[in-house]
Design a protein around this motif. Structure first.
Motif, mmCIF file in Angstrom:
data_model
loop_
_atom_site.group_PDB
_atom_site.id
_atom_site.type_symbol
_atom_site.label_atom_id
_atom_site.label_comp_id
_atom_site.label_asym_id
_atom_site.label_seq_id
_atom_site.Cartn_x
_atom_site.Cartn_y
_atom_site.Cartn_z
ATOM 1 N N LYS A 126 0.206 -1.404 -0.155
ATOM 2 C CA LYS A 126 0.346 0.062 0.175
ATOM 3 C C LYS A 126 1.085 1.206 0.610
ATOM 4 O O LYS A 126 0.454 2.063 -0.503
ATOM 5 C CB LYS A 126 -0.940 0.256 1.066
ATOM 6 N N ALA A 127 1.783 1.176 0.633
ATOM 7 C CA ALA A 127 2.501 2.622 0.646
ATOM 8 C C ALA A 127 3.681 2.437 -0.560
ATOM 9 O O ALA A 127 3.753 3.491 -1.037
ATOM 10 C CB ALA A 127 3.819 2.355 2.302
ATOM 11 N N GLN A 129 2.678 1.873 -3.349
ATOM 12 C CA GLN A 129 1.038 1.802 -4.626
ATOM 13 C C GLN A 129 0.886 3.916 -4.117
ATOM 14 O O GLN A 129 1.276 4.514 -5.392
ATOM 15 C CB GLN A 129 0.404 0.958 -4.194
ATOM 16 N N ASP A 130 1.190 3.811 -2.930
ATOM 17 C CA ASP A 130 0.458 5.527 -2.631
ATOM 18 C C ASP A 130 2.021 6.595 -3.212
ATOM 19 O O ASP A 130 1.590 7.072 -3.211
ATOM 20 C CB ASP A 130 0.259 5.281 -0.701
ATOM 21 N N SER A 131 3.064 5.944 -3.257
ATOM 22 C CA SER A 131 3.729 6.281 -3.218
ATOM 23 C C SER A 131 4.428 6.666 -4.384
ATOM 24 O O SER A 131 5.547 7.006 -5.223
ATOM 25 C CB SER A 131 5.028 6.677 -2.911
ATOM 26 N N GLU A 132 3.672 5.355 -5.636
ATOM 27 C CA GLU A 132 3.866 5.538 -7.130
ATOM 28 C C GLU A 132 5.560 4.670 -7.244
ATOM 29 O O GLU A 132 5.582 5.157 -8.440
ATOM 30 C CB GLU A 132 3.834 6.558 -7.684
ATOM 31 N N ASP A 189 8.528 2.905 6.409
ATOM 32 C CA ASP A 189 7.879 4.421 5.549
ATOM 33 C C ASP A 189 9.700 4.761 5.347
ATOM 34 O O ASP A 189 10.145 5.357 4.381
ATOM 35 C CB ASP A 189 7.142 4.687 6.876
ATOM 36 N N GLU A 282 -3.543 -0.939 5.432
ATOM 37 C CA GLU A 282 -3.913 0.466 4.948
ATOM 38 C C GLU A 282 -3.468 1.981 5.663
ATOM 39 O O GLU A 282 -3.395 2.007 7.822
ATOM 40 C CB GLU A 282 -5.308 0.798 4.544
ATOM 41 N N LYS A 283 -2.009 2.512 5.357
ATOM 42 C CA LYS A 283 -1.555 3.058 5.928
ATOM 43 C C LYS A 283 -2.322 3.709 6.758
ATOM 44 O O LYS A 283 -3.269 4.568 6.909
ATOM 45 C CB LYS A 283 -1.093 3.880 5.250
#
Length: 403
Positions: A126-127, A129-132, A189, A282-283
């Motif tokens: 998820k992290a 993907q969120d940061s591409e 992170d 999820e974050k």
């Protein structure tokens, strides 16, 4: 032969039925046939030869002309990896590790690593993907630590992402009471930030990932020795990188390729797409948090909340002494929905009192105090949240790390 018999049988039956229907409509009495009349009682004699013919007849299977024709066994397609070309996936260095993990022993181990770390691994995905970022980074902890949150290397690297003590700043906190390298969420992170910094420096993901293993300095030196060539494969194949770093990236690509394309390779691994549908962490989505500025026992807090202490310790693995920091803000991670319970519990708990409290006297310095209690100036400063050049006021209370 059987097909011809069936067709002849169907033709004769249809002809006889039509003839009977015509006779019924033109009876000599002129009466119409009624379906409400009771049928005539007559003895039914089974024709054994006819029944045997039906049993052995081959009736052709009929399909709707509009219905789509689906292949019985569709071959799964190979999903490409972002930032990695098909030529790179097919490289001999990658294929060597792919064959290794396709063997029964190593595929079973890989499956165990991925399944046991699903809670953290899906958080990583998820992290990412969120940061591409490249999806293969989800599998970097397999290369680093087999996704073990408490892993420790011979060189002193700790945690799922294997941070060295000299590489935690400014990403993580490390002192006598806190080691955030052990926290899978915070270290994730931090690792992704570090990898992003590496990419911004080299502008190439394979170089950035390789530098995560050997360091930005070592990768920069390798590029300089190679005449400025910024190509991981060139550096690895021509001996500019250490054996460990040269194998680090191909191993990651092979593992990521197998995990994402497990059906394509026919390997028994968690389904990459399906497992994400049951994402558990999820974050910041499945946790509550409270912040304290004194030393509170994690065990005591759990007991007061009527919560299994192992649960609270698992969510807060960075507190290496079993308590929060005595003088700095400490965030305690809680199961979702238990924030108020924790706040109520804190009212009934006294902060931990340390065995060594020191009141500053005239002539004292941080150096002299550290010598007296056989500790370091840095440890005293970190524990008391002060700078090493701080002026000590007479009467000030200092916490001294107990050894």
């Amino acid at each position: 032969m059987k097909k011809y018999l069936v067709f002849a049988l169907i033709f004769c039956t249809s002809f006889l039925f039509a003839d009977a229907l015509e006779s019924a409509e033109t009876t000599t009495t002129g009466e119409e046939f009624s379906f409400t009349e009771e049928p005539m009682e007559e003895e039914i004699v089974e024709d054994e030869a006819f029944l045997e013919l039906l049993k052995t007849a081959l009736i052709p299977e009929l399909h709707s002309l509009d219905a789509p024709q689906v292949a019985e066994t569709a071959v799964p397609e190979h999903t490409p990896l972002s930032f990695v070309s098909e030529e790179e996936i097919a490289k001999a260095e990658v294929e060597r590790f792919r064959k290794l993990y396709l063997s029964p022993k190593w595929s079973a181990l890989l499956k165990a690593y991925l399944e046991s770390a699903m809670e953290y691994r899906l958080y990583v995905r998820k992290a990412v993907q969120d940061s591409e970022l490249p999806e293969m980074l989800e599998y970097l902890p397999v290369v680093e630590s087999n996704y073990k949150t408490s892993a420790k290397s011979r060189s002193g690297a700790i945690g799922m992402w294997q941070f060295m003590a000299n590489s935690v700043w400014p990403f993580l906190t490390l002192n006598d009471f806190v080691d955030e390298r052990l926290d899978p969420w915070k270290s994730t992170d931090a690792a992704l930030k570090k990898l992003t910094d590496n990419y911004n420096y080299f502008n190439d993901w394979l170089l950035a990932i390789g530098a995560y293993n050997c360091g930005v300095g070592a990768m920069s030196k390798a590029i300089k020795k190679a005449g400025g060539v910024k190509d991981f494969w060139y550096l690895a194949e021509n001996g500019y990188l250490s054996k460990q770093t040269a194998e680090y990236v191909p191993k990651l690509i092979a593992i990521a390729d197998l995990a994402i394309n497990s059906e394509y390779y026919g390997i028994d691994l968690p389904n990459h797409a399906e497992e994400f549908e049951t994402l558990e962490n999820e974050k910041n989505g499945n946790f509550d948090y409270i912040t304290v500025k004194k030393a509170y026992s994690i065990n005591q807090l759990a007991q007061e909340m009527r919560l299994d202490s192992s649960t609270l310790k698992r969510l807060n693995p960075s507190y290496t002494m079993g308590m929060t920091h005595p003088s700095k803000n400490s965030e305690i991670r809680l199961p979702l929905g238990m924030k108020q319970s924790a706040l109520d519990a804190l009212e009934n708990i006294k902060p931990v009192e340390f065995p060594i409290k020191y009141k500053v006297e005239a002539g004292d310095s941080l150096w002299s105090i550290s010598r007296r209690y056989k500790t370091t100036v840095q440890a005293i400063c970190e524990l008391n949240d002060i700078k090493e050049n701080a002026i000590l006021k007479i009467g000030k209370i200092l916490y001294i790390p107990s050894k």
